[in-house]
Design a protein around this motif. Structure first.
Motif, PDB file in Angstrom:
ATOM      1  N   SER A 185       0.805  -1.153  -0.004  1.00 20.62           N
ATOM      2  CA  SER A 185       0.049   0.058  -0.103  1.00 20.62           C
ATOM      3  C   SER A 185       0.962   1.304   0.067  1.00 20.62           C
ATOM      4  CB  SER A 185      -0.867   0.078   1.273  1.00 20.62           C
ATOM      5  OG  SER A 185      -1.730  -0.964   1.182  1.00 20.62           O
ATOM      6  N   SER A 186       1.838   1.352   1.017  1.00 20.98           N
ATOM      7  CA  SER A 186       2.962   2.135   0.721  1.00 20.98           C
ATOM      8  C   SER A 186       3.628   2.459  -0.673  1.00 20.98           C
ATOM      9  CB  SER A 186       3.861   2.261   1.913  1.00 20.98           C
ATOM     10  OG  SER A 186       3.184   2.375   3.029  1.00 20.98           O
ATOM     11  N   ALA A 187       3.881   1.443  -1.000  1.00 20.13           N
ATOM     12  CA  ALA A 187       4.700   1.409  -2.402  1.00 20.13           C
ATOM     13  C   ALA A 187       3.641   2.004  -3.455  1.00 20.13           C
ATOM     14  CB  ALA A 187       5.060  -0.014  -2.756  1.00 20.13           C
ATOM     15  N   TYR A 318       1.594   1.511   7.975  1.00 22.81           N
ATOM     16  CA  TYR A 318       1.981  -0.093   8.280  1.00 22.81           C
ATOM     17  C   TYR A 318       1.039  -0.678   8.879  1.00 22.81           C
ATOM     18  CZ  TYR A 318       4.751  -4.399   9.087  1.00 22.81           C
ATOM     19  OH  TYR A 318       4.947  -5.830   9.068  1.00 22.81           O
ATOM     20  N   GLY A 319       0.661  -0.391  10.054  1.00 26.04           N
ATOM     21  CA  GLY A 319      -0.292  -0.887  11.262  1.00 26.04           C
ATOM     22  C   GLY A 319       0.471  -1.883  11.989  1.00 26.04           C
ATOM     23  N   MET A 320       1.328  -1.465  12.581  1.00 19.91           N
ATOM     24  CA  MET A 320       2.379  -2.516  13.325  1.00 19.91           C
ATOM     25  C   MET A 320       1.496  -2.947  14.632  1.00 19.91           C
ATOM     26  SD  MET A 320       5.637  -1.500  15.784  1.00 19.91           S
ATOM     27  CE  MET A 320       6.401  -0.507  14.297  1.00 19.91           C
ATOM     28  N   THR A 321       0.827  -2.115  15.159  1.00 18.93           N
ATOM     29  CA  THR A 321      -0.099  -2.962  16.316  1.00 18.93           C
ATOM     30  C   THR A 321      -1.200  -3.933  16.007  1.00 18.93           C
ATOM     31  OG1 THR A 321      -1.803  -1.058  16.355  1.00 18.93           O
ATOM     32  CG2 THR A 321       0.386  -0.817  17.799  1.00 18.93           C
ATOM     33  N   VAL A 322      -1.378  -3.773  15.019  1.00 17.49           N
ATOM     34  CA  VAL A 322      -2.446  -4.914  14.344  1.00 17.49           C
ATOM     35  C   VAL A 322      -1.577  -6.310  14.153  1.00 17.49           C
ATOM     36  CG1 VAL A 322      -3.693  -5.705  12.109  1.00 17.49           C
ATOM     37  CG2 VAL A 322      -4.123  -3.363  13.178  1.00 17.49           C
ATOM     38  N   ASP A 336     -11.162  -0.036   7.888  1.00 19.27           N
ATOM     39  CA  ASP A 336     -11.087  -1.080   6.715  1.00 19.27           C
ATOM     40  C   ASP A 336     -10.059  -0.008   5.709  1.00 19.27           C
ATOM     41  OD1 ASP A 336     -11.244  -2.774   4.853  1.00 19.27           O
ATOM     42  OD2 ASP A 336     -13.255  -2.664   4.323  1.00 19.27           O
ATOM     43  N   LEU A 337      -8.622  -0.208   6.017  1.00 24.87           N
ATOM     44  CA  LEU A 337      -7.816   0.401   5.288  1.00 24.87           C
ATOM     45  C   LEU A 337      -7.151  -0.527   4.510  1.00 24.87           C
ATOM     46  CD1 LEU A 337      -6.188   2.958   7.957  1.00 24.87           C
ATOM     47  CD2 LEU A 337      -8.051   3.454   6.016  1.00 24.87           C
TER      48      LEU A 337
END
Length: 423
Positions: A185-187, A318-322, A336-337
C-alpha cells in the motif's frame, strides 16, 4: 558488511522499534549492524550509538525550523565527528530523518554513500510532519490518495511543506538511494511521486523470532499478571499518543458509549494521554482504565491479555499494532484501510473508517458471542509471516545489490569533504 542505521530514536515510537528490530535481526544474521539515534543514550545496547541531541537542542532546532525553515540548525557540530568517520561503514541505512535533528547538508552527504532508506511514514512525500493528514499543504498525488485529509497537524506555524517536498524529491532523484517501504500500500503511494528511476522495494517489518504463539493458559496468565478481570471481555485501545486525532480515540469512545452489558466488559487504554481523554470517558460513563505510557514488553503483555484490540485509526503506513496484537492471540477490530487488510491477511474484523456506528455494531457482535473464536492458529501464521529472520535475509539481499551496483571509488571524496567543511 558493516551497516550504520540512522534514526531519530532507538526505543520511542513505532519507527524506532522497527529500526531497532531491523538492526538486531541483521546482527543475528551475522551482519555488523549499528544504530545511530539522535536523542536516546548509548547504553541501550553495545551497538546503539547516540548523536547526543539534548531536549534543549531539540526545542531550539524545532523553533529554528518554525521561524526560519532551517533543518537541524544547531546540530551541525554534533554531526561533524560522525561524518568524518562515515567511511568506516559499507552502507548507510536511513530511517526517519525528520524530527528537526538532521541538517539538509548532512542528508545529502549520507545519500552520497551506498544507501538504503526505509520509509516508515509519508514524510518524504508530504514534505511536512510525519502525519499524512496535514490539511494545510498543497494537494499532490499522495495526499489525494489518502482519506481524511482535513486534519491539521499543529507542529508547524508556517507551511513550508511544498518547498521541503520539492527539495527532498530533487535530492532523492539525484542520489537515487534504494527506497524500502514496509507494505505494498505504501509502495503504491510512493510510486506516484515521479521517482521512477529510484529503486523501490517492499520488505515487511519483522517482529518475531522462533518463539511460538501463546496458548490459552499463557494468555490467562498474562491477564492475571496484569491484574485484569478474568470474567469480563477486555477491550484494548493503544497509541503512543491517545489524543492524536489520527488514531480515532473519539470514534472509539462514541462506539463504546451505547454498548450493552456494561458489567460484562471493560476497556483498557495504553499510551500517553491528556486529562481531556479521561474526562471524555468519564462523561460518557464508560468503564475505561488509562494505563499511561508503557514499555514495549508491557504493551506486548497487554496484547496477550486482551480479548479484543480495537484500532479505529484513520490512516496508517503499516499498522504495526495490528500485527503485534494478532500475534499474541487477540481478536483485532480495525478500520478498513488497504494497508490493514494487507498486514492482517484480511483476517481482522473491519469497519468503515471514521464510522463509530459501524464499529459499535462489530463490538456488539463480539460481546454477544458465547464461544470466542480461536485466534491462536492465526497468531502462529502471523509470526511466521513477519519473522525477523525473513526480514533480515531480504535486507541482506538488498544490501548486496546496492553494494554490487556502486562503483568501488564511490563519489564520497573531494565533493563531500568540501561539504563537510561547511557543516
Amino acid at each position: 558488511m558493516r551497516i550504520l542505521h540512522i534514526n531519530t530514536a532507538a526505543t520511542r515510537g513505532g519507527a524506532a522499534l522497527a529500526a531497532t528490530n531491523i538492526s538486531n535481526a541483521l546482527s543475528s544474521a551475522g551482519v555488523d549492524s549499528w544504530l545511530l539515534n539522535a536523542r536516546e543514550p548509548e547504553n541501550i545496547n553495545e551497538k546503539v550509538l547516540s548523536l547526543g541531541e539534548s531536549n534543549l537542542r531539540l526545542r531550539i532546532n524545532a523553533l529554528a525550523y518554525r521561524l526560519f525553515g532551517v533543518e537541524g540548525y544547531i546540530n551541525r557540530r554534533l554531526w561533524k565527528p560522525w561524518l568524518d568517520t562515515i567511511d568506516q561503514f559499507d552502507l548507510i541505512h536511513l530511517h526517519n530523518v525528520h524530527g528537526y535533528y538532521m541538517p539538509t547538508e548532512v542528508l545529502v552527504i549520507l545519500l552520497s554513500k551506498p544507501c538504503v532508506w526505509t520509509l516508515h511514514d509519508y514524510w518524504l512525500a508530504m514534505g511536512g510532519p510525519a502525519s499524512p493528514l496535514s490539511g494545510n499543504i498543497s494537494k499532490s498525488f499522495i495526499e489525494k490518495s489518502l482519506p481524511f485529509s482535513n486534519f491539521v497537524y499543529p507542529a508547524e506555524w508556517i507551511d513550508r511543506s511544498t518547498r521541503r517536498r520539492t527539495k527532498l524529491l530533487s535530492v532523492v532523484a539525484e542520489r537515487r538511494p534504494t527506497i524500502v517501504v514496509p507494505s505494498h500500500s505504501s509502495a503504491i503511494c510512493i510510486s506516484g511521486l515521479g521517482l521512477s528511476l529510484v529503486p523501490l522495494t517492499v520488505i515487511p517489518h519483522g517482529f518475531f523470532g522462533d518463539e511460538p504463539a501463546p496458548d490459552d493458559a499463557e494468555r490467562k496468565c498474562a491477564r492475571i499478571k496484569l491484574g485484569w478481570e478474568i470474567d469480563k471481555h477486555i477491550f484494548l485501545f493503544a497509541s503512543s499518543t491517545v489524543d492524536n486525532q489520527q488514531k480515532g480515540f473519539d470514534i472509539f469512545l462514541n462506539a463504546m458509549f451505547t454498548l450493552p452489558q456494561p458489567d460484562g466488559w471493560v476497556v483498557y487504554v495504553a499510551g500517553g494521554h491528556s486529562t481531556q481523554a479521561q474526562d471524555k470517558a468519564r462523561e460518557k460513563n464508560i468503564d475505561m482504565r488509562f494505563l499511561g505510557m508503557l514499555s514495549n514488553d508491557a504493551i506486548k503483555e497487554c496484547f496477550r491479555a486482551c480479548d479484543t484490540y480495537v484500532t479505529p485509526t484513520l490512516s496508517e503506513t503499516y499498522g504495526m499494532t495490528v500485527v503485534e496484537a494478532m500475534a499474541e492471540g487477540a481478536q483485532v477490530v480495525c478500520s478498513d484501510l488497504p494497508v490493514l487488510r494487507e498486514v492482517s491477511g484480511g483476517e481482522a474484523i473491519f469497519f468503515a473508517p471514521g464510522d463509530s456506528n459501524a464499529l459499535n455494531k462489530e463490538l456488539r457482535k463480539l460481546i454477544s458471542k458465547i464461544d470466542k473464536p480461536n485466534q491462536l492458529a492465526l497468531a502462529s501464521k502471523i509470526r511466521r509471516r513477519f519473522s525477523k529472520s525473513l526480514m533480515a535475509n531480504e535486507y541482506i539481499n538488498v544490501y548486496k545489490g546496492v553494494l554490487k551496483s556502486t562503483p568501488k571509488d564511490g563519489d564520497f571524496g573531494i565533493e563531500n569533504h568540501h561539504k563537510l567543511s561547511r557543516v
